[in-house]
Design an enzyme around this catalytic site. Structure first.
Site, PDB file in Angstrom:
ATOM      1  N   THR A  10     -16.405 -16.080 -10.046  1.00 38.47           N
ATOM      2  CA  THR A  10     -17.091 -15.237 -11.033  1.00 38.47           C
ATOM      3  C   THR A  10     -18.361 -14.597 -10.469  1.00 38.47           C
ATOM      4  N   GLY A  11     -18.733 -14.938  -9.242  1.00 38.44           N
ATOM      5  CA  GLY A  11     -19.947 -14.380  -8.630  1.00 38.44           C
ATOM      6  C   GLY A  11     -19.661 -13.042  -7.958  1.00 38.44           C
ATOM      7  N   GLN A  12     -20.727 -12.460  -7.385  1.00 31.18           N
ATOM      8  CA  GLN A  12     -20.577 -11.163  -6.702  1.00 31.18           C
ATOM      9  C   GLN A  12     -19.487 -11.218  -5.630  1.00 31.18           C
ATOM     10  N   ASP A  13     -19.617 -12.148  -4.686  1.00 32.57           N
ATOM     11  CA  ASP A  13     -18.675 -12.192  -3.556  1.00 32.57           C
ATOM     12  C   ASP A  13     -17.287 -12.602  -4.025  1.00 32.57           C
ATOM     13  N   LEU A  64     -18.641 -27.896  -8.906  1.00 32.17           N
ATOM     14  CA  LEU A  64     -18.929 -28.622  -7.671  1.00 32.17           C
ATOM     15  C   LEU A  64     -19.585 -29.981  -7.934  1.00 32.17           C
ATOM     16  N   ALA A  87     -22.292 -21.769  -5.766  1.00 32.54           N
ATOM     17  CA  ALA A  87     -23.660 -22.219  -5.460  1.00 32.54           C
ATOM     18  C   ALA A  87     -24.634 -21.811  -6.549  1.00 32.54           C
ATOM     19  N   SER A  89     -27.422 -19.972  -6.281  1.00 33.68           N
ATOM     20  CA  SER A  89     -27.690 -19.178  -5.079  1.00 33.68           C
ATOM     21  C   SER A  89     -29.053 -18.480  -5.086  1.00 33.68           C
ATOM     22  N   SER A 134     -25.747 -19.369   4.964  1.00 30.93           N
ATOM     23  CA  SER A 134     -26.682 -18.287   4.634  1.00 30.93           C
ATOM     24  C   SER A 134     -27.706 -18.071   5.732  1.00 30.93           C
ATOM     25  N   GLU A 136     -30.635 -17.607   5.127  1.00 33.78           N
ATOM     26  CA  GLU A 136     -31.816 -18.368   4.694  1.00 33.78           C
ATOM     27  C   GLU A 136     -31.977 -19.640   5.532  1.00 33.78           C
ATOM     28  N   TYR A 157     -32.982 -24.480  -1.500  1.00 32.64           N
ATOM     29  CA  TYR A 157     -31.681 -23.811  -1.363  1.00 32.64           C
ATOM     30  C   TYR A 157     -31.246 -23.790   0.112  1.00 32.64           C
TER      31      TYR A 157
HETATM   32  P1  NAP Z   1     -23.526 -15.560  -6.986  1.00 25.06           P
HETATM   33  O1  NAP Z   1     -23.247 -14.175  -7.462  1.00 25.06           O
HETATM   34  O2  NAP Z   1     -24.735 -16.266  -7.451  1.00 25.06           O
HETATM   35  O3  NAP Z   1     -22.222 -16.440  -7.367  1.00 25.06           O
HETATM   36  C1  NAP Z   1     -22.239 -17.831  -7.265  1.00 25.06           C
HETATM   37  C2  NAP Z   1     -20.956 -18.395  -7.821  1.00 25.06           C
HETATM   38  O4  NAP Z   1     -21.045 -19.831  -7.788  1.00 25.06           O
HETATM   39  C3  NAP Z   1     -20.693 -18.010  -9.290  1.00 25.06           C
HETATM   40  O5  NAP Z   1     -19.314 -17.851  -9.494  1.00 25.06           O
HETATM   41  C4  NAP Z   1     -21.189 -19.249 -10.024  1.00 25.06           C
HETATM   42  O6  NAP Z   1     -20.603 -19.429 -11.301  1.00 25.06           O
HETATM   43  C5  NAP Z   1     -20.707 -20.343  -9.067  1.00 25.06           C
HETATM   44  N1  NAP Z   1     -21.362 -21.622  -9.301  1.00 25.06           N
HETATM   45  C6  NAP Z   1     -22.653 -21.867  -9.612  1.00 25.06           C
HETATM   46  N2  NAP Z   1     -22.844 -23.184  -9.783  1.00 25.06           N
HETATM   47  C7  NAP Z   1     -21.651 -23.777  -9.590  1.00 25.06           C
HETATM   48  C8  NAP Z   1     -21.188 -25.121  -9.664  1.00 25.06           C
HETATM   49  N3  NAP Z   1     -22.003 -26.120 -10.018  1.00 25.06           N
HETATM   50  N4  NAP Z   1     -19.881 -25.360  -9.401  1.00 25.06           N
HETATM   51  C9  NAP Z   1     -19.034 -24.367  -9.081  1.00 25.06           C
HETATM   52  N5  NAP Z   1     -19.412 -23.079  -9.010  1.00 25.06           N
HETATM   53  C10 NAP Z   1     -20.701 -22.799  -9.262  1.00 25.06           C
HETATM   54  O7  NAP Z   1     -23.545 -15.632  -5.392  1.00 25.06           O
HETATM   55  P2  NAP Z   1     -22.917 -14.599  -4.330  1.00 25.06           P
HETATM   56  O8  NAP Z   1     -23.950 -13.592  -3.993  1.00 25.06           O
HETATM   57  O9  NAP Z   1     -21.580 -14.173  -4.776  1.00 25.06           O
HETATM   58  O10 NAP Z   1     -22.809 -15.549  -3.052  1.00 25.06           O
HETATM   59  C11 NAP Z   1     -21.642 -16.300  -2.791  1.00 25.06           C
HETATM   60  C12 NAP Z   1     -21.987 -17.470  -1.885  1.00 25.06           C
HETATM   61  O11 NAP Z   1     -22.542 -16.982  -0.672  1.00 25.06           O
HETATM   62  C13 NAP Z   1     -23.022 -18.430  -2.445  1.00 25.06           C
HETATM   63  O12 NAP Z   1     -22.715 -19.712  -1.966  1.00 25.06           O
HETATM   64  C14 NAP Z   1     -24.328 -17.952  -1.841  1.00 25.06           C
HETATM   65  O13 NAP Z   1     -25.246 -19.020  -1.782  1.00 25.06           O
HETATM   66  C15 NAP Z   1     -23.852 -17.516  -0.475  1.00 25.06           C
HETATM   67  N6  NAP Z   1     -24.598 -16.440   0.167  1.00 25.06           N
HETATM   68  C16 NAP Z   1     -24.860 -15.274  -0.484  1.00 25.06           C
HETATM   69  C17 NAP Z   1     -25.505 -14.244   0.177  1.00 25.06           C
HETATM   70  C18 NAP Z   1     -25.798 -12.929  -0.495  1.00 25.06           C
HETATM   71  O14 NAP Z   1     -26.626 -12.188   0.029  1.00 25.06           O
HETATM   72  N7  NAP Z   1     -25.123 -12.586  -1.583  1.00 25.06           N
HETATM   73  C19 NAP Z   1     -25.892 -14.410   1.511  1.00 25.06           C
HETATM   74  C20 NAP Z   1     -25.597 -15.614   2.148  1.00 25.06           C
HETATM   75  C21 NAP Z   1     -24.948 -16.614   1.469  1.00 25.06           C
HETATM   76  P3  NAP Z   1     -21.239 -18.748 -12.625  1.00 25.06           P
HETATM   77  O15 NAP Z   1     -20.772 -17.312 -12.608  1.00 25.06           O
HETATM   78  O16 NAP Z   1     -20.651 -19.552 -13.718  1.00 25.06           O
HETATM   79  O17 NAP Z   1     -22.725 -18.870 -12.511  1.00 25.06           O
HETATM   80  O1  G4F Z   2     -33.235 -10.778  -3.421  1.00 18.99           O
HETATM   81  P1  G4F Z   2     -33.834 -12.096  -3.117  1.00 18.99           P
HETATM   82  O2  G4F Z   2     -34.061 -13.013  -4.255  1.00 18.99           O
HETATM   83  O3  G4F Z   2     -32.914 -12.737  -1.996  1.00 18.99           O
HETATM   84  P2  G4F Z   2     -33.165 -13.909  -0.928  1.00 18.99           P
HETATM   85  O4  G4F Z   2     -34.245 -14.808  -1.335  1.00 18.99           O
HETATM   86  O5  G4F Z   2     -33.290 -13.249   0.409  1.00 18.99           O
HETATM   87  O6  G4F Z   2     -31.788 -14.719  -1.027  1.00 18.99           O
HETATM   88  C1  G4F Z   2     -30.538 -14.043  -1.080  1.00 18.99           C
HETATM   89  O7  G4F Z   2     -30.055 -13.871   0.235  1.00 18.99           O
HETATM   90  C2  G4F Z   2     -29.768 -15.087   0.941  1.00 18.99           C
HETATM   91  C3  G4F Z   2     -29.281 -14.693   2.339  1.00 18.99           C
HETATM   92  O8  G4F Z   2     -30.390 -14.540   3.188  1.00 18.99           O
HETATM   93  C4  G4F Z   2     -28.713 -15.853   0.178  1.00 18.99           C
HETATM   94  F1  G4F Z   2     -28.362 -16.989   0.852  1.00 18.99           F
HETATM   95  C5  G4F Z   2     -29.232 -16.195  -1.203  1.00 18.99           C
HETATM   96  O9  G4F Z   2     -28.194 -16.855  -1.933  1.00 18.99           O
HETATM   97  C6  G4F Z   2     -29.584 -14.885  -1.922  1.00 18.99           C
HETATM   98  O10 G4F Z   2     -28.399 -14.164  -2.134  1.00 18.99           O
HETATM   99  O11 G4F Z   2     -35.241 -11.888  -2.391  1.00 18.99           O
HETATM  100  C7  G4F Z   2     -35.364 -11.068  -1.243  1.00 18.99           C
HETATM  101  C8  G4F Z   2     -36.849 -10.885  -0.928  1.00 18.99           C
HETATM  102  C9  G4F Z   2     -37.630 -12.205  -0.866  1.00 18.99           C
HETATM  103  O12 G4F Z   2     -38.468 -12.181   0.249  1.00 18.99           O
HETATM  104  C10 G4F Z   2     -38.460 -12.201  -2.133  1.00 18.99           C
HETATM  105  O13 G4F Z   2     -39.688 -12.908  -2.035  1.00 18.99           O
HETATM  106  O14 G4F Z   2     -37.441 -10.129  -1.981  1.00 18.99           O
HETATM  107  C11 G4F Z   2     -38.684 -10.721  -2.302  1.00 18.99           C
HETATM  108  N1  G4F Z   2     -39.049 -10.337  -3.672  1.00 18.99           N
HETATM  109  C12 G4F Z   2     -40.155  -9.617  -4.007  1.00 18.99           C
HETATM  110  N2  G4F Z   2     -40.213  -9.476  -5.330  1.00 18.99           N
HETATM  111  C13 G4F Z   2     -38.386 -10.653  -4.793  1.00 18.99           C
HETATM  112  C14 G4F Z   2     -39.126 -10.109  -5.845  1.00 18.99           C
HETATM  113  N3  G4F Z   2     -37.233 -11.341  -4.993  1.00 18.99           N
HETATM  114  C15 G4F Z   2     -36.794 -11.472  -6.274  1.00 18.99           C
HETATM  115  N4  G4F Z   2     -35.618 -12.119  -6.494  1.00 18.99           N
HETATM  116  N5  G4F Z   2     -37.506 -10.965  -7.339  1.00 18.99           N
HETATM  117  C16 G4F Z   2     -38.673 -10.281  -7.176  1.00 18.99           C
HETATM  118  O15 G4F Z   2     -39.295  -9.847  -8.147  1.00 18.99           O
END
Ligand code: NAP
Ligand code: G4F
Length: 348
Positions: A10-13, A64, A87, A89, A134, A136, A157
């Site tokens: 249900t998440g973005q990816d 999870l 996650a 996330s 990630s 991160e 995280y």
């Molecule tokens: P997202 O939009 O936050 O989606 C997270 C998904 O995990 C949602 O389907 C959520 O369900 C589900 N979830 C949350 N808690 C859970 C639990 N307790 N048990 C099972 N499922 C659970 O994240 P995303 O951006 O698609 O990212 C996908 C994965 O890649 C995550 O693991 C994230 O940490 C990792 N990641 C993301 C990025 C990025 O930039 N997008 C980069 C590096 C790594 P609900 O819809 O019900 O909340």
């Molecule tokens: O968009 P962010 O919240 O993403 P962040 O922290 O980089 O994490 C995302 O990417 C990770 C991969 O590197 C994933 F693993 C993780 O699950 C997630 O998808 O913040 C990006 C940057 C940060 O430096 C934050 O401090 O934007 C800065 N920021 C500035 N103002 C803000 C804001 N972030 C958020 N969320 N909201 C603000 O108002």
């Protein structure tokens, strides 16, 4: 027909990956969490009634935090590939809910691997797993970061993701399980959650342009991220599982921009100057920040023949155009006298 199980569908990816795998003729199973309201908006366009003989997307309740449930789903689905995208996330939220984040992101990954380990022993089937790591995890390590860069995580995280990464490495070595670690840098899209900074910005741009919002409150504008398009990144998750051996791969564009640069580009796209609308609010700063993430995706390019297609400017334009349309729909409702909330914007 190959079967894939997506945890976090249900998440973005999860939504982009489900669409990608359905196009590749997979039968796709997704794990969803029970919620008091519908939480499948991102995949509703892919879903068909399971009574339809052509249905190839099936959903199962699971979490999870519930290892028994995960085991039952494995038995029922018998997948060939598992993508662990589930996650909590949000990095900032992980400072507010560190125990919960560690339980889901770290221990939850272990629960899934344990379930798969036992399932493999009993069923003798072959399962390939993708683990969502990630950038991160690199935290304060100097850029550019690549597979050999030591992790210096700076949030609950990120620390939990490092645990997931090492569980994957350990289960690969100890039990000969095929688990690939994707170390993905930030990837965004019109489906991105509204409390991540890119989507928070692009939503605000649309709403400000149409007079639905006056100000945008943000935190640290100096942080730099390597932003790519989520649609490009799900392809490489699949490629990792088609590779001859399980391995770790950095996935990135190789280009970093500051939050300020994203902001400027998004407002300019609709002819506005961000300085007139943006205010800094301390509540959006993190106790420890990751200043500069810039990935080197050479290994993925060489071994998986992968490279990103959407540029930084293309990504900004795609997201702003989408959110302008969303704001136009919102304005129609407001003009017709409906009250429209700003859900998600408050705590981002
Ligand atoms: P997202 O939009 O936050 O989606 C997270 C998904 O995990 C949602 O389907 C959520 O369900 C589900 N979830 C949350 N808690 C859970 C639990 N307790 N048990 C099972 N499922 C659970 O994240 P995303 O951006 O698609 O990212 C996908 C994965 O890649 C995550 O693991 C994230 O940490 C990792 N990641 C993301 C990025 C990025 O930039 N997008 C980069 C590096 C790594 P609900 O819809 O019900 O909340
Ligand atoms: O968009 P962010 O919240 O993403 P962040 O922290 O980089 O994490 C995302 O990417 C990770 C991969 O590197 C994933 F693993 C993780 O699950 C997630 O998808 O913040 C990006 C940057 C940060 O430096 C934050 O401090 O934007 C800065 N920021 C500035 N103002 C803000 C804001 N972030 C958020 N969320 N909201 C603000 O108002």
């Amino acid at each position: 027909m190959k079967k894939a199980l997506i945890n976090g569908i249900t998440g973005q990816d999860g939504a982009y990956l489900a669409e990608f795998l359905l196009k590749k003729d997979y039968e796709v199973h997704g794990i969803i969490r029970r919620a008091s309201m519908f939480n499948t908006q991102r995949i509703d366009h892919l879903y068909r009634d399971p009574h339809d003989p052509n249905a190839r997307l099936f959903l199962h309740y699971g979490d999870l935090s519930d290892g028994t449930g995960l085991r039952r789903i494995l038995e029922a689905v018998q997948p060939d590939e598992i993508y662990n995208l589930g996650a909590q996330s949000h990095v900032k939220v992980s400072f507010d809910q560190p125990e919960y984040t560690a339980d889901v992101v770290g221990t939850g990954t272990l629960r899934l691997f344990e379930a798969v380990r036992d399932h493999l022993k009993n069923s003798k089937s072959d399962i390939r797993l993708y683990q969502a790591g990630s950038s991160e995890m690199f935290g304060s390590a100097a850029p550019p970061q690549l597979e050999t860069t030591a992790f210096e995580p700076r949030s609950p995280y990120a620390i939990s993701k490092v645990a997931g990464y090492w569980f994957a490495r350990n289960y690969r070595e100890a039990y000969d399980m095929f688990i690939a670690n994707g170390i993905l840098f930030n990837h965004e899209s019109p489906l991105r959650g509204e409390t991540f900074v890119t989507r928070k910005i692009t939503r605000a741009v649309g709403r400000i342009k149409l007079g639905l919002q006056d100000k945008l409150f943000l935190g640290n504008l100096d942080a730099k991220r390597d932003w790519g398009f989520a649609g490009d990144y799900v392809e490489v998750m699949w490629k990792m599982l088609q590779h001859s051996e399980p391995d770790d791969f950095v996935v990135a564009t190789g280009e970093a921009h500051s939050v300020r640069e994203f902001l400027e580009a998004a407002f300019i796209h609709v002819g506005l100057d961000f300085k007139k609308y943006v205010e800094i609010d301390q509540r959006y700063f993190r106790p420890t920040e990751v200043d500069h993430l810039l990935g080197d995706p050479s290994k993925a390019a060489e071994k998986l023949s992968w490279k990103p297609k959407v540029s930084f400017q293309g990504l900004v334009a795609m997201m702003v155009d989408h959110d302008m349309e969303q704001a136009e729909r919102e304005k129609l409702l407001v003009d017709a006298g409906h009250k429209v909330g700003q859900e998600g914007v408050a705590n981002g």
